[in-house]
Motif scaffolding. Structure first.
Motif, PDB file in Angstrom:
ATOM      1  N   ASP A   1       0.833  -1.003   0.000  1.00 37.88           N
ATOM      2  CA  ASP A   1      -0.046  -0.036   0.107  1.00 37.88           C
ATOM      3  C   ASP A   1       0.925   1.243  -0.110  1.00 37.88           C
ATOM      4  O   ASP A   1       1.639   1.326   0.836  1.00 37.88           O
ATOM      5  CB  ASP A   1      -0.839   0.000   1.367  1.00 37.88           C
ATOM      6  N   SER A   2       0.777   1.871  -1.220  1.00 36.40           N
ATOM      7  CA  SER A   2       1.887   3.014  -1.258  1.00 36.40           C
ATOM      8  C   SER A   2       1.471   4.070  -0.280  1.00 36.40           C
ATOM      9  O   SER A   2       2.363   5.021  -0.022  1.00 36.40           O
ATOM     10  CB  SER A   2       2.073   3.651  -2.627  1.00 36.40           C
ATOM     11  N   THR A   3       0.269   4.233  -0.090  1.00 39.86           N
ATOM     12  CA  THR A   3      -0.166   5.234   1.147  1.00 39.86           C
ATOM     13  C   THR A   3       0.225   5.389   2.313  1.00 39.86           C
ATOM     14  O   THR A   3       0.761   6.049   3.026  1.00 39.86           O
ATOM     15  CB  THR A   3      -1.818   5.558   0.877  1.00 39.86           C
ATOM     16  N   SER A   4       0.232   3.910   3.017  1.00 41.79           N
ATOM     17  CA  SER A   4       0.612   3.952   4.282  1.00 41.79           C
ATOM     18  C   SER A   4       1.921   3.116   4.414  1.00 41.79           C
ATOM     19  O   SER A   4       2.514   2.759   5.445  1.00 41.79           O
ATOM     20  CB  SER A   4      -0.306   2.703   4.996  1.00 41.79           C
ATOM     21  N   LYS A   5       2.527   2.696   3.225  1.00 39.96           N
ATOM     22  CA  LYS A   5       3.825   2.183   3.164  1.00 39.96           C
ATOM     23  C   LYS A   5       4.032   0.836   3.494  1.00 39.96           C
ATOM     24  O   LYS A   5       4.920   0.434   4.242  1.00 39.96           O
ATOM     25  CB  LYS A   5       5.133   3.183   3.924  1.00 39.96           C
ATOM     26  N   ARG A   6       2.732   0.127   3.484  1.00 35.82           N
ATOM     27  CA  ARG A   6       2.546  -1.244   4.369  1.00 35.82           C
ATOM     28  C   ARG A   6       3.242  -2.391   3.224  1.00 35.82           C
ATOM     29  O   ARG A   6       2.649  -2.319   2.025  1.00 35.82           O
ATOM     30  CB  ARG A   6       1.274  -1.604   4.650  1.00 35.82           C
ATOM     31  N   HIS A   7       3.938  -3.100   3.554  1.00 40.10           N
ATOM     32  CA  HIS A   7       4.471  -4.036   2.762  1.00 40.10           C
ATOM     33  C   HIS A   7       4.638  -5.386   3.173  1.00 40.10           C
ATOM     34  O   HIS A   7       5.327  -5.681   4.387  1.00 40.10           O
ATOM     35  CB  HIS A   7       6.025  -3.748   2.026  1.00 40.10           C
ATOM     36  N   GLU A   8       3.788  -6.384   2.842  1.00 39.58           N
ATOM     37  CA  GLU A   8       3.427  -7.522   3.495  1.00 39.58           C
ATOM     38  C   GLU A   8       3.658  -8.549   2.592  1.00 39.58           C
ATOM     39  O   GLU A   8       3.233  -8.764   1.330  1.00 39.58           O
ATOM     40  CB  GLU A   8       2.385  -7.526   4.190  1.00 39.58           C
ATOM     41  N   VAL A   9       4.073 -10.043   3.088  1.00 43.04           N
ATOM     42  CA  VAL A   9       4.046 -11.150   2.518  1.00 43.04           C
ATOM     43  C   VAL A   9       2.794 -11.889   2.994  1.00 43.04           C
ATOM     44  O   VAL A   9       2.742 -11.991   4.325  1.00 43.04           O
ATOM     45  CB  VAL A   9       5.325 -12.025   2.513  1.00 43.04           C
ATOM     46  N   ILE A  10       1.905 -12.683   2.263  1.00 44.49           N
ATOM     47  CA  ILE A  10       0.648 -13.249   2.670  1.00 44.49           C
ATOM     48  C   ILE A  10       1.071 -14.882   2.356  1.00 44.49           C
ATOM     49  O   ILE A  10       1.365 -15.014   1.239  1.00 44.49           O
ATOM     50  CB  ILE A  10      -0.494 -12.775   2.094  1.00 44.49           C
ATOM     51  N   VAL A  11       1.007 -15.643   3.479  1.00 40.84           N
ATOM     52  CA  VAL A  11       1.749 -16.836   3.428  1.00 40.84           C
ATOM     53  C   VAL A  11       0.382 -17.683   3.827  1.00 40.84           C
ATOM     54  O   VAL A  11      -0.123 -17.505   4.924  1.00 40.84           O
ATOM     55  CB  VAL A  11       2.899 -17.061   4.238  1.00 40.84           C
ATOM     56  N   SER A  12       0.373 -18.901   3.119  1.00 38.00           N
ATOM     57  CA  SER A  12      -0.468 -20.080   3.655  1.00 38.00           C
ATOM     58  C   SER A  12       0.283 -21.380   3.301  1.00 38.00           C
ATOM     59  O   SER A  12       0.660 -21.514   2.179  1.00 38.00           O
ATOM     60  CB  SER A  12      -1.884 -19.724   3.194  1.00 38.00           C
TER      61      SER A  12
END
Length: 125
Positions: A12-23
């Motif tokens: 999310d470029s607005t909040s600068k959130r960078h996550e990996v989603i894993v299952s």
């Protein structure tokens, strides 16, 4: 040990959130008598061979195993996440960013061994 692994990334470029989603699904083949000693992380490769970073802050790992087999799903903030940025780690990350999922077994206070891991993935964000 790790099967049906699914990986996605969210940025999310607005909040600068960078996550990996894993299952993934898992099954321990060894004697699984102490579930509290097993956990998993997402490891991000450093420039120096053999070096990796979890990007995880303090606190319990979001991926812990309570049964000898099952499924887990979690979101993992990367070292590039706006809340986690550590300049020293960012400068040492292998670019483009590469990472893998690792299963650990605790062997002492703040120490663990990686007992299983996935293939390496390259960031798409």
């Amino acid at each position: 040990m790790l099967t049906n692994l699914e990986i996605a990334e969210a940025f999310d470029s607005t909040s600068k959130r960078h996550e990996v989603i894993v299952s993934f699904d898992y099954a321990f083949t060894a004697n699984f008598t102490q579930p509290s000693v097993y956990f998993c992380t997402v490891q991000f490769l450093g420039k120096q061979a053999g070096r990796s970073y979890s990007g995880m802050g303090r606190g319990p790992a979001p991926c812990q195993f309570t049964e000898d087999k099952g499924s887990v799903s979690f979101r993992w903030a990367t070292p590039l996440d706006g809340d986690n940025r550590d300049r020293r780690i960012i400068e040492d990350l292998l670019l483009p960013v590469q990472y893998f999922v690792a299963v650990h077994q605790k062997v002492g206070k703040n120490q663990s061994n990686i007992i299983a891991y996935s293939q390496t993935f390259q960031s798409t964000k």
